[in-house]
Scaffold this motif. Structure first.
Motif, mmCIF file in Angstrom:
data_model
loop_
_atom_site.group_PDB
_atom_site.id
_atom_site.type_symbol
_atom_site.label_atom_id
_atom_site.label_comp_id
_atom_site.label_asym_id
_atom_site.label_seq_id
_atom_site.Cartn_x
_atom_site.Cartn_y
_atom_site.Cartn_z
ATOM 1 N N ILE A 207 1.077 -0.803 -0.151
ATOM 2 C CA ILE A 207 0.236 0.088 0.243
ATOM 3 C C ILE A 207 1.218 1.254 0.341
ATOM 4 O O ILE A 207 1.190 1.278 1.182
ATOM 5 C CB ILE A 207 -0.934 -0.337 1.521
ATOM 6 N N ASP A 208 1.078 1.931 -1.113
ATOM 7 C CA ASP A 208 1.386 2.880 -1.486
ATOM 8 C C ASP A 208 0.563 4.520 -1.173
ATOM 9 O O ASP A 208 0.445 4.994 -2.488
ATOM 10 C CB ASP A 208 2.589 2.786 -2.704
ATOM 11 N N TYR A 209 1.929 6.101 -0.165
ATOM 12 C CA TYR A 209 1.023 7.092 0.135
ATOM 13 C C TYR A 209 1.601 7.786 -0.038
ATOM 14 O O TYR A 209 1.909 8.733 -0.378
ATOM 15 C CB TYR A 209 0.789 7.259 1.569
ATOM 16 N N LEU A 210 3.531 7.535 -0.939
ATOM 17 C CA LEU A 210 4.256 8.291 -1.118
ATOM 18 C C LEU A 210 4.774 8.557 -2.911
ATOM 19 O O LEU A 210 4.660 9.249 -3.083
ATOM 20 C CB LEU A 210 5.573 8.166 0.017
ATOM 21 N N TRP A 211 4.630 7.338 -3.355
ATOM 22 C CA TRP A 211 4.788 7.057 -5.043
ATOM 23 C C TRP A 211 6.364 7.737 -4.984
ATOM 24 O O TRP A 211 7.160 7.094 -3.620
ATOM 25 C CB TRP A 211 3.895 8.088 -5.667
ATOM 26 N N GLY A 212 6.994 8.541 -5.985
ATOM 27 C CA GLY A 212 8.293 8.957 -5.662
ATOM 28 C C GLY A 212 9.616 8.112 -5.814
ATOM 29 O O GLY A 212 9.315 7.010 -6.415
ATOM 30 N N ASP A 213 10.789 8.064 -5.676
ATOM 31 C CA ASP A 213 11.932 7.499 -5.478
ATOM 32 C C ASP A 213 12.002 6.392 -4.328
ATOM 33 O O ASP A 213 11.660 5.100 -4.623
ATOM 34 C CB ASP A 213 13.055 8.101 -4.349
ATOM 35 N N SER A 214 11.105 6.337 -3.123
ATOM 36 C CA SER A 214 10.564 4.888 -2.455
ATOM 37 C C SER A 214 9.780 3.865 -3.923
ATOM 38 O O SER A 214 10.400 2.742 -3.245
ATOM 39 C CB SER A 214 9.849 5.176 -0.996
ATOM 40 N N ALA A 215 8.747 4.369 -4.037
ATOM 41 C CA ALA A 215 8.347 2.976 -5.045
ATOM 42 C C ALA A 215 8.647 2.373 -6.459
ATOM 43 O O ALA A 215 8.771 1.492 -6.192
ATOM 44 C CB ALA A 215 6.570 4.383 -6.116
ATOM 45 N N TYR A 234 0.328 -4.789 -6.011
ATOM 46 C CA TYR A 234 0.794 -3.044 -5.350
ATOM 47 C C TYR A 234 -0.148 -2.250 -5.423
ATOM 48 O O TYR A 234 -0.554 -1.702 -7.175
ATOM 49 C CB TYR A 234 2.236 -2.656 -6.685
ATOM 50 N N VAL A 235 -0.407 -1.077 -4.351
ATOM 51 C CA VAL A 235 -1.740 -0.486 -4.903
ATOM 52 C C VAL A 235 -1.077 0.468 -4.484
ATOM 53 O O VAL A 235 -0.792 1.289 -3.726
ATOM 54 C CB VAL A 235 -2.729 -0.922 -3.677
ATOM 55 N N GLN A 236 -1.446 1.986 -4.981
ATOM 56 C CA GLN A 236 -0.590 3.181 -5.586
ATOM 57 C C GLN A 236 -2.371 4.126 -4.794
ATOM 58 O O GLN A 236 -3.110 4.068 -5.651
ATOM 59 C CB GLN A 236 -0.541 3.735 -6.099
ATOM 60 N N ILE A 237 -2.237 5.045 -3.759
ATOM 61 C CA ILE A 237 -2.660 5.445 -2.967
ATOM 62 C C ILE A 237 -2.851 6.996 -3.237
ATOM 63 O O ILE A 237 -3.314 8.085 -3.561
ATOM 64 C CB ILE A 237 -3.128 5.071 -1.335
ATOM 65 N N GLY A 238 -1.490 7.836 -2.439
ATOM 66 C CA GLY A 238 -0.868 8.642 -2.449
ATOM 67 C C GLY A 238 0.219 8.987 -3.387
ATOM 68 O O GLY A 238 0.926 8.042 -3.854
ATOM 69 N N SER A 239 0.604 10.773 -3.949
ATOM 70 C CA SER A 239 2.150 10.477 -4.426
ATOM 71 C C SER A 239 2.519 11.713 -3.825
ATOM 72 O O SER A 239 3.292 13.312 -4.034
ATOM 73 C CB SER A 239 1.433 11.303 -6.331
ATOM 74 N N ILE A 240 2.984 11.506 -2.439
ATOM 75 C CA ILE A 240 3.931 12.836 -1.358
ATOM 76 C C ILE A 240 4.843 13.571 -2.177
ATOM 77 O O ILE A 240 5.226 13.816 -2.024
ATOM 78 C CB ILE A 240 3.555 12.884 0.171
ATOM 79 N N SER A 241 5.488 11.634 -2.267
ATOM 80 C CA SER A 241 6.639 12.053 -2.866
ATOM 81 C C SER A 241 7.218 13.106 -4.466
ATOM 82 O O SER A 241 8.272 12.703 -4.173
ATOM 83 C CB SER A 241 7.895 11.043 -2.528
ATOM 84 N N GLY A 242 6.039 12.151 -5.021
ATOM 85 C CA GLY A 242 6.043 12.958 -6.597
ATOM 86 C C GLY A 242 4.843 12.001 -7.157
ATOM 87 O O GLY A 242 4.750 10.956 -6.802
ATOM 88 N N PRO A 243 4.586 13.516 -8.058
ATOM 89 C CA PRO A 243 3.279 12.666 -9.077
ATOM 90 C C PRO A 243 3.860 11.715 -10.052
ATOM 91 O O PRO A 243 3.239 10.681 -10.635
ATOM 92 C CB PRO A 243 2.975 14.068 -9.601
ATOM 93 N N GLU A 244 5.157 11.412 -10.240
ATOM 94 C CA GLU A 244 5.275 10.372 -11.146
ATOM 95 C C GLU A 244 7.008 10.107 -11.047
ATOM 96 O O GLU A 244 7.494 10.071 -9.996
ATOM 97 C CB GLU A 244 5.878 10.927 -12.910
ATOM 98 N N ILE A 245 6.712 8.822 -11.309
ATOM 99 C CA ILE A 245 8.417 7.936 -11.566
ATOM 100 C C ILE A 245 8.965 6.969 -12.619
ATOM 101 O O ILE A 245 7.765 7.306 -13.836
ATOM 102 C CB ILE A 245 7.985 6.505 -10.582
ATOM 103 N N SER A 246 10.234 6.548 -12.250
ATOM 104 C CA SER A 246 10.548 5.940 -13.908
ATOM 105 C C SER A 246 11.003 4.732 -13.870
ATOM 106 O O SER A 246 11.083 3.698 -12.713
ATOM 107 C CB SER A 246 11.905 7.137 -13.973
#
Length: 321
Positions: A207-215, A234-246
């Motif tokens: 359960i991911d509230y951050l996204w970003g680098d840690s995701a 893997y369930v993405q819920i929030g994007s506190i660390s950033g809206p996008e990942i690579s």
């Protein structure tokens, strides 16, 4: 009536007069007692959220607690625009109201519903968590993350792994049921070693509230855990660390990872309401804890910028229980 009103995009809500709503045949007119700030509410107020409207002025707030004409206490979600929940009155479709159990007070219900629903719906509707499985919560030190730890235990998770930046808050999660804590600080290589160790032991749901680098690190480490690792939802819920990942495409091709989101739009509204009802009826039996402060709605303009993820701000509107 008095309400917290946004006059234009990007402005802080102000306590002001707003037209009193009238309910149509399929709506309830609710006397509001309590309503809380959430990340979604702040984002919608600023016009930045994907579900934001373009109608101004409007009353902020997507959910709250109040009384029906017959005296029943209800939690309600998504009032009819331009009326929101942070007002003396709200109009809400009948099927978007949940009668509250007697043991659950108005303030606690308003505080816990939105952040608790975020993980309850992710577990039950998206990940379909089963008793005995292992859950990893990325970003567990905020109010929603702390509830996610408690709810995972209540729903029967055998092991709960919690990550977060605040090391002191992470320690507190052990008392709430976290079996393993992983600080998101320091060297990335050491962090990925910690992730790989957990995935090697088996993680069923993230359960991911951050996204970003840690995701990015979590997904890559999960993929590298090997073919013998347990398939991961893997369930993405929030994007506190950033809206996008690579993310390299090979991560998904080389692993049994199911990547999905959970939020308004990804779950049918009736099922979202049902998940929230389940949460509210489990709050007292589950002894769920949430940090919050109570503020009169008249102080909305001052309280708005002071709200943070560590303690929910609940506006008391009309003498809630």
């Amino acid at each position: 009536m008095k309400a917290a009103v946004v006059q234009s995009a990007g402005q802080t809500p102000v306590f002001a007069e707003f037209n009193t709503p009238a309910a149509s045949t399929d709506e309830n007119l609710i006397v509001v007692t309590a309503s809380a700030i959430s990340q979604v509410v702040k984002s919608r107020a600023s016009g930045a959220h994907y579900s934001s409207g373009s109608q101004f002025p409007f009353v902020v707030g997507i959910d709250g607690v109040g009384r029906l004409d017959d005296g029943r206490r209800v939690y309600f979600i998504l009032p009819t625009a331009p009326y929101g929940s942070m007002a003396e009155m709200a109009v809400v479709r009948s099927h978007q109201c949940i009668v509250l159990p007697d043991a659950l007070d108005d303030i606690t219900a308003a505080a816990i519903a939105n952040p608790g629903m975020s993980s309850w719906a992710a577990y039950s509707e998206r990940a379909q968590l089963k008793p005995g499985e292992t859950v990893l919560i990325n970003g567990a030190t905020g109010t929603a993350g702390r509830l996610a730890v408690q709810i995972a235990q209540y729903l029967g998770a055998a092991k709960v792994i919690a990550t977060g930046r605040n090391t002191e808050s992470l320690k507190d999660l052990e008392a709430l049921g976290a079996d393993v804590i992983i600080p998101l600080t320091g060297d990335r290589s050491a962090l990925e070693d910690a992730f790989r160790e957990q995935f090697a032991s088996g993680v069923d749901v993230v359960i991911d509230y951050l996204w970003g680098d840690s995701a990015e690190s979590l997904l890559i480490c999960a993929a590298k855990a090997g073919k013998d690792a347990v398939p991961i939802r893997y369930v993405q819920i929030g994007s506190i660390s950033g809206p996008e990942i690579s993310l390299p495409g090979a991560v998904l091709r080389s692993s049994a990872i199911t990547l999905m989101g959970s939020g308004i739009g990804s779950i049918a509204l009736d099922r979202l309401v049902n998940a929230t009802a389940e949460l509210l009826h489990a709050t007292v039996p589950g002894n769920f804890k949430i940090a919050h402060k109570v503020v009169p709605l008249s102080e909305v303009e001052n309280a708005w910028p002071l709200d943070d993820s560590n303690r929910r701000t609940v506006f008391k509107v009309k003498g809630g229980a």
